[in-house]
Write a protein that holds these residues in place. Structure first.
Motif, PDB file in Angstrom:
ATOM      1  N   GLN A   1      16.031  42.809 -22.365  1.00  0.00           N
ATOM      2  CA  GLN A   1      14.943  43.295 -23.212  1.00  0.00           C
ATOM      3  C   GLN A   1      14.338  44.584 -22.674  1.00  0.00           C
ATOM      4  OE1 GLN A   1      11.842  40.481 -24.043  1.00  0.00           O
ATOM      5  NE2 GLN A   1      12.980  39.512 -25.697  1.00  0.00           N
ATOM      6  N   MET A   2      14.118  44.640 -21.347  1.00  0.00           N
ATOM      7  CA  MET A   2      13.560  45.842 -20.749  1.00  0.00           C
ATOM      8  C   MET A   2      14.520  47.021 -20.928  1.00  0.00           C
ATOM      9  SD  MET A   2      11.646  44.668 -17.254  1.00  0.00           S
ATOM     10  CE  MET A   2      11.139  46.364 -16.955  1.00  0.00           C
ATOM     11  N   TYR A   3      15.803  46.764 -20.741  1.00  0.00           N
ATOM     12  CA  TYR A   3      16.795  47.822 -20.896  1.00  0.00           C
ATOM     13  C   TYR A   3      16.800  48.368 -22.324  1.00  0.00           C
ATOM     14  CZ  TYR A   3      21.278  50.109 -21.520  1.00  0.00           C
ATOM     15  OH  TYR A   3      22.251  51.015 -21.845  1.00  0.00           O
ATOM     16  N   LEU A   4      16.887  47.467 -23.308  1.00  0.00           N
ATOM     17  CA  LEU A   4      16.966  47.893 -24.696  1.00  0.00           C
ATOM     18  C   LEU A   4      15.677  48.555 -25.156  1.00  0.00           C
ATOM     19  CD1 LEU A   4      18.904  44.907 -26.330  1.00  0.00           C
ATOM     20  CD2 LEU A   4      19.756  47.196 -25.838  1.00  0.00           C
ATOM     21  N   SER A   5      14.547  48.046 -24.690  1.00  0.00           N
ATOM     22  CA  SER A   5      13.257  48.631 -25.065  1.00  0.00           C
ATOM     23  C   SER A   5      13.157  50.079 -24.600  1.00  0.00           C
ATOM     24  CB  SER A   5      12.117  47.802 -24.476  1.00  0.00           C
ATOM     25  OG  SER A   5      10.866  48.396 -24.760  1.00  0.00           O
ATOM     26  N   LEU A   6      13.483  50.311 -23.309  1.00  0.00           N
ATOM     27  CA  LEU A   6      13.445  51.675 -22.779  1.00  0.00           C
ATOM     28  C   LEU A   6      14.518  52.556 -23.411  1.00  0.00           C
ATOM     29  CD1 LEU A   6      12.828  51.034 -18.962  1.00  0.00           C
ATOM     30  CD2 LEU A   6      11.301  52.239 -20.524  1.00  0.00           C
ATOM     31  N   ALA A   7      15.719  52.014 -23.555  1.00  0.00           N
ATOM     32  CA  ALA A   7      16.835  52.805 -24.077  1.00  0.00           C
ATOM     33  C   ALA A   7      16.605  53.205 -25.528  1.00  0.00           C
ATOM     34  CB  ALA A   7      18.140  52.018 -23.940  1.00  0.00           C
ATOM     35  N   MET A   8      16.238  52.233 -26.382  1.00  0.00           N
ATOM     36  CA  MET A   8      16.045  52.538 -27.799  1.00  0.00           C
ATOM     37  C   MET A   8      14.804  53.397 -28.029  1.00  0.00           C
ATOM     38  SD  MET A   8      18.665  51.238 -29.250  1.00  0.00           S
ATOM     39  CE  MET A   8      19.538  51.646 -27.747  1.00  0.00           C
ATOM     40  N   GLY A   9      13.729  53.144 -27.264  1.00  0.00           N
ATOM     41  CA  GLY A   9      12.530  53.967 -27.396  1.00  0.00           C
ATOM     42  C   GLY A   9      12.800  55.408 -27.013  1.00  0.00           C
ATOM     43  N   SER A  10      13.533  55.610 -25.928  1.00  0.00           N
ATOM     44  CA  SER A  10      13.881  56.963 -25.485  1.00  0.00           C
ATOM     45  C   SER A  10      14.801  57.641 -26.492  1.00  0.00           C
ATOM     46  CB  SER A  10      14.565  56.902 -24.116  1.00  0.00           C
ATOM     47  OG  SER A  10      13.734  56.287 -23.156  1.00  0.00           O
ATOM     48  N   THR A  11      15.741  56.885 -27.025  1.00  0.00           N
ATOM     49  CA  THR A  11      16.655  57.438 -28.032  1.00  0.00           C
ATOM     50  C   THR A  11      15.899  57.913 -29.258  1.00  0.00           C
ATOM     51  OG1 THR A  11      18.462  55.985 -27.317  1.00  0.00           O
ATOM     52  CG2 THR A  11      18.640  56.932 -29.513  1.00  0.00           C
ATOM     53  N   GLU A  12      14.933  57.118 -29.707  1.00  0.00           N
ATOM     54  CA  GLU A  12      14.174  57.508 -30.902  1.00  0.00           C
ATOM     55  C   GLU A  12      13.360  58.769 -30.661  1.00  0.00           C
ATOM     56  OE1 GLU A  12      11.441  55.760 -34.480  1.00  0.00           O
ATOM     57  OE2 GLU A  12      12.353  54.411 -33.031  1.00  0.00           O
TER      58      GLU A  12
ATOM     59  N   CYS B   1       9.312  41.325 -22.739  1.00  0.00           N
ATOM     60  CA  CYS B   1       9.335  41.909 -21.390  1.00  0.00           C
ATOM     61  C   CYS B   1       9.087  43.403 -21.491  1.00  0.00           C
ATOM     62  CB  CYS B   1      10.676  41.611 -20.713  1.00  0.00           C
ATOM     63  SG  CYS B   1      10.894  39.887 -20.258  1.00  0.00           S
ATOM     64  N   GLU B   2       7.892  43.750 -21.910  1.00  0.00           N
ATOM     65  CA  GLU B   2       7.501  45.149 -22.058  1.00  0.00           C
ATOM     66  C   GLU B   2       7.226  45.741 -20.681  1.00  0.00           C
ATOM     67  OE1 GLU B   2       5.378  48.714 -22.806  1.00  0.00           O
ATOM     68  OE2 GLU B   2       4.445  46.974 -21.885  1.00  0.00           O
ATOM     69  N   ILE B   3       7.647  46.984 -20.471  1.00  0.00           N
ATOM     70  CA  ILE B   3       7.650  47.591 -19.145  1.00  0.00           C
ATOM     71  C   ILE B   3       6.266  47.590 -18.493  1.00  0.00           C
ATOM     72  CG2 ILE B   3       7.454  49.880 -20.189  1.00  0.00           C
ATOM     73  CD1 ILE B   3       9.286  49.061 -16.922  1.00  0.00           C
TER      74      ILE B   3
ATOM     75  N   LEU C   1       2.941  47.317 -33.701  1.00  0.00           N
ATOM     76  CA  LEU C   1       2.873  48.434 -34.636  1.00  0.00           C
ATOM     77  C   LEU C   1       4.101  49.324 -34.528  1.00  0.00           C
ATOM     78  CD1 LEU C   1       1.283  50.161 -36.688  1.00  0.00           C
ATOM     79  CD2 LEU C   1       0.213  51.316 -34.749  1.00  0.00           C
ATOM     80  N   TYR C   2       4.410  49.784 -33.290  1.00  0.00           N
ATOM     81  CA  TYR C   2       5.545  50.703 -33.177  1.00  0.00           C
ATOM     82  C   TYR C   2       6.864  49.981 -32.970  1.00  0.00           C
ATOM     83  CZ  TYR C   2       5.867  50.540 -27.992  1.00  0.00           C
ATOM     84  OH  TYR C   2       6.040  50.151 -26.686  1.00  0.00           O
ATOM     85  N   GLY C   3       6.797  48.668 -32.664  1.00  0.00           N
ATOM     86  CA  GLY C   3       8.030  47.922 -32.455  1.00  0.00           C
ATOM     87  C   GLY C   3       8.537  47.203 -33.683  1.00  0.00           C
TER      88      GLY C   3
END
Length: 305
Positions: free
Chosen positions: A100-111, A178-180, A276-278
């Motif tokens: 979850q932490m990986y995908l959250s950071l990866a997808m957020g950064s990608t966007e 699992c938000e950073i 909201l943003y997720g």
């Protein structure tokens, strides 16, 4: 030097919204509906972009990437939220938390990077229309999209590594995922690795792309105001309006989350902003682009009929 004793946690408790048990059923229904709309809306958008020859343009190529990214982003956290809202034991295994932490950071950064790339695409289309097919060739578009995805994928692993290290002094995460920032509060000691991650997220992947977007739209607005015909101005504004709306929604929530003063107190506010943003923003993206874009509406009508 005396070595500190750390515990290797095999699972974590997610606090979520358990302090408000009466609210959990309402949140479950609300989150489930938004998640299903997100999946349906973004999948439909990808489908019509692939099938309709009129949408084989750079703008829609990037829009398809954004839609796919939104599906991945919401699918990383919302299913866990839905299960925990109806469960008395709100737990997640270490591996699941790391993913979850990986995908959250990866997808957020990608966007973040992808929205900046889309702003550049609009800048070229409006400010340099005659050179647009040459500048934004198929090869260039694929390269720009690849850079966006690679940036996200390279930003994600440090967060996953942190979750796997023996540096956490507790296993109760005051969040629904699992938000950073929530996991960081469990750290026993200051971590150089996580300081670097937060610097990258808070400086490189939020303000810098946002600044690039603002500069692009300054040039875009200047060009639009010089267009003599009202019809031409309206068309240009309509072309950029959807993207600008998405940028404001996403960056407004993300900036308030990651760049707010450390003295800001309520963790409950962080959870609402995360929703909201997720969840809300990925759900609204295809709706915004559909309502403000005649080509997308025509393609969707053609697909449904």
């Amino acid at each position: 030097m005396q070595q500190e004793n750390f515990t290797v946690w095999s699972f974590f408790f997610l606090e979520g919204f358990s302090r408000y048990p009466r609210l959990e059923v309402v949140l479950f229904i609300f989150s489930l509906m938004m998640y299903l709309i997100t999946l349906l809306g973004n999948s439909t958008l990808i489908l019509i972009i692939v099938l309709d020859s009129r949408l084989q343009k750079p703008m829609y190529f990037f829009l398809g990437n954004l839609a796919f990214m939104d599906i991945c982003y919401t699918s990383a956290s919302i299913p866990t939220l839905l299960v925990n809202l109806l469960s008395s034991q709100k737990t997640i295994f270490l591996a699941g938390c790391a993913i979850q932490m990986y995908l959250s950071l990866a997808m957020g950064s990608t966007e973040c990077v992808l929205l900046a790339v889309m702003a550049y695409d609009r800048y070229v289309a409006i400010c340099n229309p005659l050179r647009y097919p040459i500048i934004m060739s198929r090869q260039v578009c694929v390269q720009m999209a690849s850079v966006s995805w690679m940036t996200g994928c390279l930003d994600g692993p440090p967060g996953k590594q942190f979750c796997s290290e023996d540096t956490l002094c507790g296993n109760l995460i005051d969040h629904f995922t699992c938000e950073i920032l929530a996991v960081l509060k469990l750290a026993c000691t200051s971590s150089l690795l996580m300081d670097v991650i937060m610097m990258v997220v808070s400086i490189l992947l939020l303000p810098i792309p946002m600044l690039f977007i603002c500069i692009s739209y300054v040039f875009i607005l200047s060009t639009i105001l010089r267009i003599s015909s009202a019809e031409g101005r309206n068309k240009a504004f309509s072309t950029c309006g959807a993207h600008l709306t998405v940028v404001i929604l996403y960056y407004g929530a993300a900036l308030s989350m990651y760049l707010k003063p450390s003295s800001s107190n309520s963790q409950e506010i962080d959870k609402i902003i995360s929703l909201l943003y997720g969840v809300l923003t990925p759900m609204l993206n295809p709706i915004i682009y559909s309502l403000r874009n005649k080509e997308v509406k025509d393609a969707m009508t053609k697909l449904l009929l």
